[in-house]
Design an enzyme around this catalytic site. Structure first.
Site, PDB file in Angstrom:
ATOM      1  N   GLY A 170       0.794  -0.945  -0.208  1.00  0.00           N
ATOM      2  CA  GLY A 170      -0.042  -0.051   0.003  1.00  0.00           C
ATOM      3  C   GLY A 170       1.086   1.193   0.141  1.00  0.00           C
ATOM      4  O   GLY A 170       1.768   1.316  -0.848  1.00  0.00           O
ATOM      5  N   GLU A 171       0.696   1.979   1.060  1.00  0.00           N
ATOM      6  CA  GLU A 171       1.530   3.385   1.121  1.00  0.00           C
ATOM      7  C   GLU A 171       1.963   3.247   2.376  1.00  0.00           C
ATOM      8  O   GLU A 171       1.461   3.702   3.390  1.00  0.00           O
ATOM      9  CB  GLU A 171       0.654   4.428   0.872  1.00  0.00           C
ATOM     10  CG  GLU A 171       1.391   5.856   0.874  1.00  0.00           C
ATOM     11  CD  GLU A 171       2.904   5.707   0.620  1.00  0.00           C
ATOM     12  OE1 GLU A 171       3.147   5.478  -0.800  1.00  0.00           O
ATOM     13  OE2 GLU A 171       3.634   6.116   1.267  1.00  0.00           O
ATOM     14  N   CYS A 215       6.347  -5.385   0.421  1.00  0.00           N
ATOM     15  CA  CYS A 215       6.229  -3.926  -0.388  1.00  0.00           C
ATOM     16  C   CYS A 215       6.137  -2.942   0.668  1.00  0.00           C
ATOM     17  O   CYS A 215       7.091  -2.788   1.745  1.00  0.00           O
ATOM     18  CB  CYS A 215       5.474  -3.551  -1.395  1.00  0.00           C
ATOM     19  SG  CYS A 215       5.928  -2.370  -2.671  1.00  0.00           S
ATOM     20  N   HIS A 227       5.041  -8.445  -4.420  1.00  0.00           N
ATOM     21  CA  HIS A 227       3.681  -8.731  -4.018  1.00  0.00           C
ATOM     22  C   HIS A 227       3.302 -10.115  -4.569  1.00  0.00           C
ATOM     23  O   HIS A 227       2.374 -10.385  -5.507  1.00  0.00           O
ATOM     24  CB  HIS A 227       2.585  -7.958  -4.674  1.00  0.00           C
ATOM     25  CG  HIS A 227       2.786  -6.297  -4.254  1.00  0.00           C
ATOM     26  ND1 HIS A 227       1.977  -5.925  -3.111  1.00  0.00           N
ATOM     27  CD2 HIS A 227       3.453  -5.452  -4.661  1.00  0.00           C
ATOM     28  CE1 HIS A 227       2.540  -4.737  -3.137  1.00  0.00           C
ATOM     29  NE2 HIS A 227       3.121  -4.449  -3.867  1.00  0.00           N
ATOM     30  N   GLU A 233       0.941 -11.944  -3.223  1.00  0.00           N
ATOM     31  CA  GLU A 233      -0.273 -11.914  -2.936  1.00  0.00           C
ATOM     32  C   GLU A 233      -1.161 -11.718  -4.011  1.00  0.00           C
ATOM     33  O   GLU A 233      -2.397 -11.936  -4.135  1.00  0.00           O
ATOM     34  CB  GLU A 233      -0.951 -11.175  -1.796  1.00  0.00           C
ATOM     35  CG  GLU A 233      -0.868  -9.699  -2.069  1.00  0.00           C
ATOM     36  CD  GLU A 233       0.315  -9.147  -2.079  1.00  0.00           C
ATOM     37  OE1 GLU A 233       1.435  -9.757  -1.956  1.00  0.00           O
ATOM     38  OE2 GLU A 233       0.316  -7.520  -2.037  1.00  0.00           O
TER      39      GLU A 233
HETATM   40  N1  GLN Z   1       5.795   3.162  -2.532  1.00  0.00           N
HETATM   41  C1  GLN Z   1       5.150   2.531  -1.383  1.00  0.00           C
HETATM   42  C2  GLN Z   1       5.534   3.049  -0.010  1.00  0.00           C
HETATM   43  O1  GLN Z   1       6.431   3.630  -0.007  1.00  0.00           O
HETATM   44  C3  GLN Z   1       4.921   0.846  -1.501  1.00  0.00           C
HETATM   45  C4  GLN Z   1       4.404   0.464  -2.707  1.00  0.00           C
HETATM   46  C5  GLN Z   1       3.430  -0.818  -2.632  1.00  0.00           C
HETATM   47  O2  GLN Z   1       3.341  -1.270  -1.210  1.00  0.00           O
HETATM   48  N2  GLN Z   1       3.023  -1.507  -3.493  1.00  0.00           N
HETATM   49  O3  GLN Z   1       4.920   2.597   0.782  1.00  0.00           O
END
Ligand code: GLN
Length: 213
Positions: A65-66, A97, A192, A194
């Site tokens: 995610g972020e 990630c 990822h 998943e």
């Molecule tokens: N760029 C995202 C971050 O800094 C990570 C991207 C992702 O989880 N697909 O959290």
């Protein structure tokens, strides 16, 4: 859009199911995909948005995610401190990630004020693949997961810039950059599994959870 802390709790299986109780941090990101894979592998899955839900699980997945948003929400919802305590107490945790970024002891190119939970003795760099190559797929040789290569999907992923003495690299790109690591009951991937039917990382993680249970 930040989810409200609702509709959390058990989503699959039940008390009669024998599988381990595994949480998926569901503050933000692709937690549903992880829940789906874990349930398919026989785990009793709980979406975790509150400390009470975290207390019920024997392992936790932190999704992609972020990471800066996940960090903010985890502090806002009072989850950051219980998460750190659970990691310190040895809870098996798998981060993909953004989840790997959350688990890293040191994060480069974080936004101002961004914190990680830590636990993994690694330095990661966010968005390390640059704008031309933010998202790509490749095959990785990971002997721990068997002979067949792991097809890895990267989406604005981080790279592990250095692996400290407590952690071990599990996978590297052809150029030598590390993209999967483990350290005891902690596991992290820049990519990822998943989202593309590659379940071996989740199986590997569940074996850590079962060992601890
Ligand atoms: N760029 C995202 C971050 O800094 C990570 C991207 C992702 O989880 N697909 O959290």
């Amino acid at each position: 859009m930040a989810p409200r802390p609702r509709r959390a709790g058990p989503v699959a299986g039940g008390p009669e199911t024998a599988g381990p109780r595994v949480g998926v941090l569901a503050l933000q990101g692709d937690f549903r995909e992880h829940a789906h894979v874990l349930a398919a592998l026989g785990a009793r899955v709980t979406l975790v948005r509150r400390p009470e839900e975290l207390a019920e699980v024997d392992g936790l997945v932190i999704p992609g995610g972020e990471s800066s948003v996940m960090d903010k929400l985890s502090r806002t919802f009072g989850l950051a401190a219980p998460l750190k305590a659970a990691i310190a107490a040895g809870l098996p945790v798998y981060g993909t990630c953004a989840g790997l970024i959350m688990l890293a002891d040191t994060v480069l190119d974080a936004i101002e004020g961004q914190q990680s939970l830590g636990g993994l003795d690694v330095v990661v760099r966010r968005n390390a693949f640059g704008s031309q190559n933010q998202s790509f797929e490749t095959d990785l040789a990971i002997p721990e997961l068997g002979d067949a290569p792991v097809h890895a999907v990267f989406i604005r992923g981080p790279v592990v810039e250095s692996v400290g003495p407590a952690a071990t690299a599990l996978a590297t790109l052809d150029d030598g950059r590390v993209v999967a690591v483990e350290q005891g009951s902690l596991l992290g991937t820049s990519f990822h599994p998943e989202i593309n039917g590659e379940h071996r990382f989740h199986e590997y993680f569940l074996s850590k959870v079962r060992t601890r249970v």
